[in-house]
Motif scaffolding. Structure first.
Motif: not given
Length: 582
Positions: A217-222
């Protein structure tokens, strides 16, 4: 000379006295007296309410045991007559006796590690975690007792049961420590979360691609990893976690044995195992700390993965093992957990986890790859057990089993589907046709029934979860299980859920899928034994079978059905020996 004559005379007298005693001991029928009868039982249990779980669902009052096997079942007056002078007589005083309960699918001895190695992160009704801050607090407490740089491990958190309704993240765990690597396993075992230190050790960055069968899972913005890892991505971190020491595992086994035997379990089916875990089980058995009967499934999709060196453990081959420790089916997976949103569905989730309204979860491999692996194992005579929660995953599993049977027809393979949570009616028809046997995790209706109704599946599909009655109507034999440590070991809780299907809120989840008490009890005794090709040696109280029993304070066939899970286990007996007594 005189002394010599007296001595000889004494010997003759002694011999004559012994012959007379033996002759006097014979009855008119010519049989040996009870005192010398080599056929006399070691123990007789009398004056009980014995639910035999035989083909006729018959009852009895008494049972006789010799050398760990049942030699007679019947009325108390008849069984008493079999007793010799050295036979132990146990008066059941009207208490209920069942065959020993069979744990059809769990992960023994993992539950014994919770508390000692893993911080317990379960929410009510199992644990005390109600919000993210509770997780931070208990981990902080553990960190204060842990040497800097050592791992802090936790298991059992459930985002559906905490206030925030989300997974903890690396940022949450970094509040505990950035010096200790921290790794938490979701209650389902299909997701995990790591802090920054653990992600760094694993080399996981925003540029790390998703591994096969897993998601970072990864942050959508960063684009930075949030710390949450799905399925195959968990191993990127878990492979760096030092294994529990042998001493810790020994203590875990002792604790798990207490939990299982106190729940009436006499046989546990470990739903995945490695060569190393099997070697350890052998060591525990030799040390005398493993009184349970254990059948362990191997893992892997090819013969090389499930075969061990014969010199080490005998290999995952026919003929290995004994009556206490043996090998069973080969375990595989095709999807994950519905409450973790990794279950693979044919239609979208009722409330999707993100912005995609068509999100259905995902398979762990293509159905063709699954079929290839299953066919290889099937061809070589293995029983195969495949984890499938979502109905799309079950479609793939049935496709694989059908392809295997078409290529290499084999009668009575008894291939299994583990959990079979969202099995449809047409899929049950196909299971019947192919001779597939499901092991249902029906306790989902209690622990997550409300969430399935409101969030994951919606009312219509939730009502059909764990469709036991539909299986009964088709004559499909099945077992039920707890998947411990996902939920606490208690076969009677599984029976309670199968009979009542009551959620934590008190709502009944799909009343039409309830089964009778006898049908539910069969699923933790004789039908569970049959599922593992052991119906001729265990699962019912019949002559010739193992003397594995559980003694209950109340009768599950007549007690208030809502009290079944609370019936006291008074005693658990394996091979005629008491391994637990309240």
């Amino acid at each position: 000379m005189m002394l010599k004559k007296i001595h000889l005379s004494t010997k003759k007298i002694l011999i004559l006295a012994l012959v007379i005693a033996l002759c006097m001991g014979f009855s008119s029928s010519g049989t040996l007296p009870k005192k010398l009868d080599p056929l006399a039982p070691d123990t007789v249990y009398v004056n009980g309410k014995i639910i035999t779980m035989d083909a006729d669902s018959s009852s009895a009052e008494a049972v006789a045991v010799k050398e760990g096997k049942i030699i007679a079942v019947g009325k108390s007056k008849d069984i008493r007559q079999l007793a010799g002078r050295s036979t132990k007589t146990v008066d059941l005083k009207g208490k209920v006796m069942l065959p020993g309960l069979i744990d059809a699918h769990s992960h023994f001895p993992s539950s014994g590690l919770v508390g000692a190695v893993y911080v317990d992160l379960n929410s009510p009704p199992v644990g005390s975690i109600e919000k993210i801050q509770d997780i931070i607090d208990v981990l902080t407490e553990r960190s204060q007792k842990t040497t800097e740089g050592e791992w802090i491990l936790g298991r059992g958190y459930d985002q559906t049961l905490i206030k925030e309704k989300r997974h903890p993240t690396r940022d949450d765990l970094d509040q505990v420590s950035t010096k200790h690597p921290i790794f938490l396993t979701h209650t389902s075992g299909h997701l995990a979360v790591a802090n920054s230190a653990a992600l760094k050790l694993a080399g996981i960055t925003k540029d790390t691609p998703n591994p096969d069968g897993g998601t970072i899972w990864k942050d959508r913005e960063t684009g930075e990893p949030t710390g949450v890892l799905e399925e195959g991505a968990m191993t990127l971190v878990s492979k760096h976690v030092p294994p529990a020491s042998f001493e810790q595992n020994v203590e875990a086994v002792k604790e798990a044995v207490k939990q299982y035997t106190a729940a009436g379990v006499t046989t546990s089916i470990i739903a995945s195992g490695s060569k190393e875990s099997l070697i350890n089980l052998q060591k525990y058995s030799k040390q005398g700390i493993l009184p349970l009967r254990i059948t362990t499934m191997g893992t892997g999709g090819g013969l090389g993965d499930v075969s061990a060196s014969p010199g080490e453990v005998g290999g995952f081959i026919t003929g290995f093992g004994n009556d206490m420790l043996k090998l069973g089916a080969v375990k595989m997976w095709q999807d994950g957990s519905i409450q973790g949103y990794t279950g693979y569905l044919s239609k979208p989730y009722h409330v999707p986890p993100g912005d995609d309204p068509d999100y259905r979860g995902h398979p762990l491999q293509s159905r063709e790859k699954l079929a290839e692996r299953v066919t290889e194992l099937h061809k070589n005579g293995y029983q195969v057990a495949i984890h499938g929660n979502g109905d799309a995953a079950i479609d793939d599993i049935l496709y694989a089993f059908r392809k295997a049977q078409e290529a290499f027809p084999r009668k009575d393979a008894r291939h299994r589907i583990e959990h079979a949570q969202m099995a449809r009616e047409d899929q049950l028809d196909e299971m019947k046709e192919l001779g597939i046997t499901p092991s249902f995790y029906v306790s989902h209706t209690f622990f997550w029934g409300d969430q399935h109704w409101e969030t994951f599946m919606g009312p219509e599909r939730a009502a059909r979860m764990s469709p036991l009655n539909s299986a009964v109507k088709r004559g499909i034999r099945f077992s039920i299980h707890l998947d411990t440590p996902v939920t606490p070991m208690s076969p009677l809780q599984g029976v309670w859920s199968a009979v009542n299907r009551t959620a934590r809120s008190g709502e009944v989840i799909g009343p039409e899928q309830r089964v009778t008490r006898m049908e539910a009890l069969r699923a933790v005794t004789i039908d569970a034994a049959w599922q593992n090709f052991e119906e001729n040696i265990k699962g019912s109280i019949e002559q010739g079978k193992y003397a594995d029993f559980v003694i209950l304070e109340e009768n599950p066939l007549t007690v208030d059905p809502m009290k079944i899970k609370d019936i006291n286990i008074l005693e658990t007996i394996i091979n005629g020996d008491t391994v637990y007594k309240k």
